[in-house]
Design an enzyme around this catalytic site. Structure first.
Site, short mmCIF file in Angstrom:
data_model
loop_
_atom_site.label_atom_id
_atom_site.label_comp_id
_atom_site.label_asym_id
_atom_site.label_seq_id
_atom_site.Cartn_x
_atom_site.Cartn_y
_atom_site.Cartn_z
N SER A 144 0.85 -1.20 0.00
CA SER A 144 0.00 0.00 0.00
C SER A 144 0.88 1.24 0.00
O SER A 144 1.99 1.22 0.56
CB SER A 144 -0.87 0.02 1.26
OG SER A 144 -1.46 1.30 1.44
N TYR A 157 -0.78 -0.74 10.37
CA TYR A 157 -1.00 -1.09 8.96
C TYR A 157 0.16 -0.59 8.09
O TYR A 157 0.73 -1.33 7.30
CB TYR A 157 -2.32 -0.47 8.50
CG TYR A 157 -2.69 -0.77 7.06
CD1 TYR A 157 -3.20 -2.02 6.70
CD2 TYR A 157 -2.55 0.20 6.07
CE1 TYR A 157 -3.55 -2.29 5.39
CE2 TYR A 157 -2.90 -0.07 4.75
CZ TYR A 157 -3.41 -1.31 4.43
OH TYR A 157 -3.74 -1.58 3.11
N1 NAP Z 1 -8.82 -0.78 -0.41
C1 NAP Z 1 -7.77 0.05 -0.37
O1 NAP Z 1 -7.91 1.29 -0.39
C2 NAP Z 1 -6.37 -0.51 -0.33
C3 NAP Z 1 -5.32 0.40 -0.43
C4 NAP Z 1 -4.02 -0.07 -0.38
C5 NAP Z 1 -3.79 -1.42 -0.25
N2 NAP Z 1 -4.83 -2.29 -0.17
C6 NAP Z 1 -4.52 -3.70 -0.02
O2 NAP Z 1 -5.14 -4.43 -1.04
C7 NAP Z 1 -5.39 -5.77 -0.60
C8 NAP Z 1 -6.83 -6.13 -0.89
O3 NAP Z 1 -7.65 -5.28 -0.10
P1 NAP Z 1 -9.17 -4.91 -0.46
O4 NAP Z 1 -9.27 -3.45 -0.35
O5 NAP Z 1 -9.60 -5.60 -1.69
O6 NAP Z 1 -9.89 -5.49 0.84
P2 NAP Z 1 -11.06 -6.56 1.04
O7 NAP Z 1 -12.17 -6.27 0.13
O8 NAP Z 1 -11.34 -6.60 2.50
O9 NAP Z 1 -10.35 -7.91 0.60
C9 NAP Z 1 -9.38 -8.51 1.40
C10 NAP Z 1 -9.35 -9.98 1.07
O10 NAP Z 1 -8.42 -10.64 1.93
C11 NAP Z 1 -9.02 -11.81 2.46
N3 NAP Z 1 -8.43 -12.07 3.77
C12 NAP Z 1 -8.40 -11.27 4.86
N4 NAP Z 1 -7.78 -11.89 5.88
C13 NAP Z 1 -7.42 -13.11 5.43
C14 NAP Z 1 -6.75 -14.22 6.00
N5 NAP Z 1 -6.34 -14.22 7.27
N6 NAP Z 1 -6.54 -15.32 5.24
C15 NAP Z 1 -6.96 -15.36 3.94
N7 NAP Z 1 -7.59 -14.35 3.35
C16 NAP Z 1 -7.83 -13.24 4.08
C17 NAP Z 1 -10.51 -11.47 2.55
O11 NAP Z 1 -11.34 -12.61 2.46
P3 NAP Z 1 -11.91 -13.38 3.77
O12 NAP Z 1 -12.36 -12.32 4.73
O13 NAP Z 1 -12.99 -14.25 3.25
O14 NAP Z 1 -10.75 -14.16 4.26
C18 NAP Z 1 -10.70 -10.64 1.27
O15 NAP Z 1 -11.00 -11.44 0.17
C19 NAP Z 1 -5.03 -5.78 0.89
O16 NAP Z 1 -3.74 -6.32 1.07
C20 NAP Z 1 -5.03 -4.31 1.27
O17 NAP Z 1 -4.20 -4.03 2.37
C21 NAP Z 1 -6.12 -1.86 -0.21
#
Ligand code: NAP
Length: 257
Positions: A144, A157
């Site tokens: 991120s 984070y």
């Molecule tokens: N959204 C943003 O603005 C943003 C910005 C920068 C970086 N990111 C990064 O992008 C990535 C995806 O995030 P997102 O925004 O798409 O969030 P999201 O919609 O919450 O998706 C996160 C995914 O990770 C899975 N997950 C969480 N904990 C887990 C575990 N212990 N084991 C296996 N799977 C797990 C969740 O599925 P389950 O809950 O079913 O396990 C979900 O499918 C993350 O690494 C996040 O830090 C996001």
């Protein structure tokens, strides 16, 4: 010259997405499937993964918790029984809780370090032997922009994501000379359930579909650091290199925190 092989043709490519049940991972699954990739989807919620898999009969659903070493071994074993090789592994599983200094607890720290950092390290340990044996394939770690410089709310984070960037750099140095591609993805704000908890107006907010397209664009160029949206990430990259006195002032000013 690009830092990695350019990944453009997805037809018949075997792609394992971890964290594919929601958000950016689910969007990436949809776009890769449309481009002809053969998918395996992982995450904790099997229901969510099955929903993303839909009626794609060739898609494997491999529930796993990234914080459990044994889950990685099991899922990897199952995958290799069915697939001839792994072309791409994308680690998207992530956890975000806003934490300020006075809210820090060992439990919050452990929770995010376990998923965001140890999860990535366990996953890497599980797949690298296979990639090295194949002498091809690529690995993508999702970090991120919050890892580029300290920001209020990102106490744990941001530190985990800074560590993922560092880990990816070293991984690149080790694996690229051995034929393996390594990429790190640094998104800005993306509208997913992860950011739904934010109670402020997120600058340059994009959709999960836009984020997935940006990831595929970066892979097509062979970028090491895939960051987006550029109007936000480039400004932040610049800010992160300012003298501390100026950066700290700017961080307070911009966030109001
Ligand atoms: N959204 C943003 O603005 C943003 C910005 C920068 C970086 N990111 C990064 O992008 C990535 C995806 O995030 P997102 O925004 O798409 O969030 P999201 O919609 O919450 O998706 C996160 C995914 O990770 C899975 N997950 C969480 N904990 C887990 C575990 N212990 N084991 C296996 N799977 C797990 C969740 O599925 P389950 O809950 O079913 O396990 C979900 O499918 C993350 O690494 C996040 O830090 C996001």
């Amino acid at each position: 010259m690009s830092l990695n092989p350019r990944l453009r043709d997805w037809q018949g490519r075997h792609v394992w997405l971890i964290g594919a049940g929601h958000g950016i991972g689910a969007a990436l699954a949809r776009q890769l499937r449309a481009a002809g990739a053969v998918l395996a989807l992982s995450g904790r919620s099997e229901d969510a993964l099955r929903e993303v898999a839909g009626d794609d009969a060739g898609c494997m659903v491999l529930p796993l918790d990234v914080t459990r070493e044994q889950d990685w071994q099991q899922a990897c074993g199952q995958l290799l029984q069915r697939w001839p090789r792994i072309d791409l592994v994308v680690m998207l599983a992530g956890d975000y809780r806003a934490v300020r200094a006075w809210q820090l607890t060992p439990q919050l720290a452990r929770q995010m370090v376990d998923v965001n950092l140890l999860g990535v390290m366990y996953g890497t340990a599980a797949v690298v032997p296979t990639l090295l044996a194949q002498q091809q394939g690529s690995i993508v770690l999702v970090a991120s922009v919050a890892g580029w410089a300290g920001m209020p709310n990102g106490l744990v984070y941001g530190a985990t994501k800074a560590a993922v960037n560092h880990f990816a750099q070293t991984l690149y140095l080790d694996l690229r000379p051995r034929g393996i591609g390594v990429h790190v993805v640094n998104p800005g704000f993306v509208a997913t359930r992860l950011t739904a908890q934010n109670d402020f107006a997120m600058p340059a907010l994009i959709s999960a579909e836009q984020a997935a397209s940006a990831v595929l664009g970066g892979l097509a160029r062979g970028d090491f650091d895939i960051h987006f949206p550029r109007r936000f990430s480039l400004a932040l990259k610049l800010a992160a290199h300012l003298p501390y006195r100026l950066y700290f002032w700017l961080a307070h000013k911009v966030t109001g925190l």
